[in-house]
Write a protein that holds these residues in place. Structure first.
Motif, PDB file in Angstrom:
ATOM      1  N   ASP A  36      11.233  55.696  59.378  1.00 19.61           N
ATOM      2  CA  ASP A  36      11.511  56.711  58.376  1.00 19.61           C
ATOM      3  C   ASP A  36      10.243  57.511  58.106  1.00 19.61           C
ATOM      4  OD1 ASP A  36      14.091  55.759  58.141  1.00 19.61           O
ATOM      5  OD2 ASP A  36      13.695  54.603  56.315  1.00 19.61           O
ATOM      6  N   ILE A  37      10.404  58.820  57.909  1.00 18.24           N
ATOM      7  CA  ILE A  37       9.287  59.694  57.573  1.00 18.24           C
ATOM      8  C   ILE A  37       9.291  59.903  56.061  1.00 18.24           C
ATOM      9  CG2 ILE A  37       8.413  62.063  57.745  1.00 18.24           C
ATOM     10  CD1 ILE A  37       9.238  62.006  60.701  1.00 18.24           C
ATOM     11  N   TYR A  38       8.132  59.633  55.445  1.00 25.78           N
ATOM     12  CA  TYR A  38       8.005  59.736  53.995  1.00 25.78           C
ATOM     13  C   TYR A  38       7.333  61.022  53.541  1.00 25.78           C
ATOM     14  CZ  TYR A  38       9.671  55.038  53.124  1.00 25.78           C
ATOM     15  OH  TYR A  38      10.468  53.937  53.007  1.00 25.78           O
ATOM     16  N   TYR A  39       6.551  61.647  54.408  1.00 21.41           N
ATOM     17  CA  TYR A  39       5.853  62.883  54.066  1.00 21.41           C
ATOM     18  C   TYR A  39       5.986  63.871  55.211  1.00 21.41           C
ATOM     19  CZ  TYR A  39       3.698  59.666  50.769  1.00 21.41           C
ATOM     20  OH  TYR A  39       3.494  58.726  49.804  1.00 21.41           O
ATOM     21  N   LEU A  40       6.194  65.143  54.868  1.00 24.01           N
ATOM     22  CA  LEU A  40       6.309  66.192  55.865  1.00 24.01           C
ATOM     23  C   LEU A  40       5.574  67.424  55.347  1.00 24.01           C
ATOM     24  CD1 LEU A  40       7.556  67.094  58.568  1.00 24.01           C
ATOM     25  CD2 LEU A  40       9.544  67.873  57.258  1.00 24.01           C
ATOM     26  N   TYR A  41       4.617  67.884  56.134  1.00 28.31           N
ATOM     27  CA  TYR A  41       3.782  69.016  55.745  1.00 28.31           C
ATOM     28  C   TYR A  41       3.963  70.144  56.757  1.00 28.31           C
ATOM     29  CZ  TYR A  41       1.588  65.152  53.269  1.00 28.31           C
ATOM     30  OH  TYR A  41       1.369  64.044  52.495  1.00 28.31           O
ATOM     31  N   VAL A  42       4.140  71.359  56.259  1.00 31.11           N
ATOM     32  CA  VAL A  42       4.278  72.542  57.099  1.00 31.11           C
ATOM     33  C   VAL A  42       3.288  73.570  56.575  1.00 31.11           C
ATOM     34  CG1 VAL A  42       5.843  74.330  57.932  1.00 31.11           C
ATOM     35  CG2 VAL A  42       6.725  72.026  57.469  1.00 31.11           C
ATOM     36  N   SER A  43       2.263  73.886  57.378  1.00 31.37           N
ATOM     37  CA  SER A  43       1.207  74.802  56.943  1.00 31.37           C
ATOM     38  C   SER A  43       0.978  75.877  57.992  1.00 31.37           C
ATOM     39  CB  SER A  43      -0.102  74.042  56.737  1.00 31.37           C
ATOM     40  OG  SER A  43       0.022  73.085  55.722  1.00 31.37           O
ATOM     41  N   HIS A  44       0.548  77.055  57.533  1.00 32.70           N
ATOM     42  CA  HIS A  44       0.175  78.100  58.482  1.00 32.70           C
ATOM     43  C   HIS A  44      -0.871  77.563  59.440  1.00 32.70           C
ATOM     44  CE1 HIS A  44       1.681  80.795  55.224  1.00 32.70           C
ATOM     45  NE2 HIS A  44       2.256  81.331  56.281  1.00 32.70           N
ATOM     46  N   ALA A  45      -0.783  77.966  60.676  1.00 33.25           N
ATOM     47  CA  ALA A  45      -1.713  77.472  61.699  1.00 33.25           C
ATOM     48  C   ALA A  45      -3.159  77.811  61.351  1.00 33.25           C
ATOM     49  CB  ALA A  45      -1.340  78.034  63.067  1.00 33.25           C
ATOM     50  N   ASP A  56       9.074  65.930  49.165  1.00 26.96           N
ATOM     51  CA  ASP A  56       8.927  65.543  47.770  1.00 26.96           C
ATOM     52  C   ASP A  56       9.209  64.043  47.630  1.00 26.96           C
ATOM     53  OD1 ASP A  56       8.297  66.019  45.109  1.00 26.96           O
ATOM     54  OD2 ASP A  56      10.338  66.609  44.583  1.00 26.96           O
ATOM     55  N   ASP A  57      10.234  63.646  46.924  1.00 29.50           N
ATOM     56  CA  ASP A  57      10.551  62.226  46.741  1.00 29.50           C
ATOM     57  C   ASP A  57      11.573  61.712  47.754  1.00 29.50           C
ATOM     58  OD1 ASP A  57       8.837  61.912  44.573  1.00 29.50           O
ATOM     59  OD2 ASP A  57      10.361  62.585  43.144  1.00 29.50           O
ATOM     60  N   ASP A  58      12.065  62.581  48.630  1.00 34.56           N
ATOM     61  CA  ASP A  58      13.050  62.177  49.633  1.00 34.56           C
ATOM     62  C   ASP A  58      12.348  61.596  50.852  1.00 34.56           C
ATOM     63  OD1 ASP A  58      15.189  63.047  48.104  1.00 34.56           O
ATOM     64  OD2 ASP A  58      15.176  65.052  48.976  1.00 34.56           O
ATOM     65  N   ILE A  59      13.129  60.998  51.731  1.00 36.36           N
ATOM     66  CA  ILE A  59      12.615  60.553  53.022  1.00 36.36           C
ATOM     67  C   ILE A  59      13.469  61.191  54.110  1.00 36.36           C
ATOM     68  CG2 ILE A  59      11.724  58.366  52.133  1.00 36.36           C
ATOM     69  CD1 ILE A  59      14.142  57.018  53.514  1.00 36.36           C
ATOM     70  N   LEU A  60      12.918  61.242  55.318  1.00 35.97           N
ATOM     71  CA  LEU A  60      13.651  61.721  56.485  1.00 35.97           C
ATOM     72  C   LEU A  60      13.907  60.507  57.367  1.00 35.97           C
ATOM     73  CD1 LEU A  60      14.840  63.976  58.201  1.00 35.97           C
ATOM     74  CD2 LEU A  60      12.545  64.414  59.104  1.00 35.97           C
ATOM     75  N   PRO A  61      15.113  59.938  57.276  1.00 37.82           N
ATOM     76  CA  PRO A  61      15.403  58.728  58.054  1.00 37.82           C
ATOM     77  C   PRO A  61      15.369  58.998  59.558  1.00 37.82           C
ATOM     78  CG  PRO A  61      17.053  59.074  56.330  1.00 37.82           C
ATOM     79  CD  PRO A  61      16.235  60.333  56.434  1.00 37.82           C
ATOM     80  N   ASN A  62      15.077  57.952  60.314  1.00 36.82           N
ATOM     81  CA  ASN A  62      15.107  58.061  61.766  1.00 36.82           C
ATOM     82  C   ASN A  62      16.485  58.575  62.202  1.00 36.82           C
ATOM     83  OD1 ASN A  62      14.016  57.555  64.458  1.00 36.82           O
ATOM     84  ND2 ASN A  62      15.654  56.051  64.565  1.00 36.82           N
ATOM     85  N   GLY A  63      16.484  59.508  63.140  1.00 33.61           N
ATOM     86  CA  GLY A  63      17.731  60.066  63.657  1.00 33.61           C
ATOM     87  C   GLY A  63      18.282  61.231  62.856  1.00 33.61           C
ATOM     88  N   HIS A  64      17.638  61.612  61.772  1.00 31.03           N
ATOM     89  CA  HIS A  64      18.112  62.708  60.933  1.00 31.03           C
ATOM     90  C   HIS A  64      17.236  63.947  61.091  1.00 31.03           C
ATOM     91  CE1 HIS A  64      20.253  59.396  58.982  1.00 31.03           C
ATOM     92  NE2 HIS A  64      21.107  60.339  58.593  1.00 31.03           N
ATOM     93  N   THR A  65      17.782  65.075  60.625  1.00 28.93           N
ATOM     94  CA  THR A  65      17.107  66.373  60.713  1.00 28.93           C
ATOM     95  C   THR A  65      17.075  67.016  59.347  1.00 28.93           C
ATOM     96  OG1 THR A  65      17.889  66.679  62.986  1.00 28.93           O
ATOM     97  CG2 THR A  65      17.211  68.667  61.802  1.00 28.93           C
TER      98      THR A  65
END
Length: 110
Positions: A36-45, A56-65
């Motif tokens: 599971d992914i707990y943190y996701l960061y998207v920044s300008h290159a 935020d407080d959500d997670i990105l479970p394995n296999g999800h988008t």
């Protein structure tokens, strides 16, 4: 997930200045790491630091988008970093999100 995408929109809007024309789009991030992914960061290159965690407080479970909306960005080139439940990081540098989405796998581990 929607509130996280809106938060990213607000952050990107604040840092994009008052440019009349900016990149409006999104990137879909798929987690195929096995964790599971707990943190996701998207920044300008060109940014010197990572923006706020779009999950935020959500997670990105394995296999999800998750879809991350990007509005009024300076360009469509972004760096994207994920951090999983074990603290491992996965980073994609200089991705043109207008042309590509992200699928994180163990091969992307830093």
């Amino acid at each position: 997930m929607i509130k996280k995408a809106l938060a990213l929109f607000a952050v990107l809007f604040l840092f994009s200045g008052h440019a009349a024309a900016g990149f409006d789009g999104y990137v879909e991030v798929t987690n195929n790491t096995g964790y599971d992914i707990y943190y996701l960061y998207v920044s300008h290159a060109k940014s010197d630091s990572w923006e706020e965690d779009v999950l935020d407080d959500d997670i990105l479970p394995n296999g999800h988008t998750v879809r991350v909306n990007l509005r009024n960005a300076k360009s469509s080139i972004f760096d994207i970093r994920a951090k999983d439940e074990d603290g491992d990081t996965y980073t994609i540098w200089d991705l043109d999100v207008a042309r590509h989405d992200v699928v994180f796998t163990l091969d992307d581990m830093d």
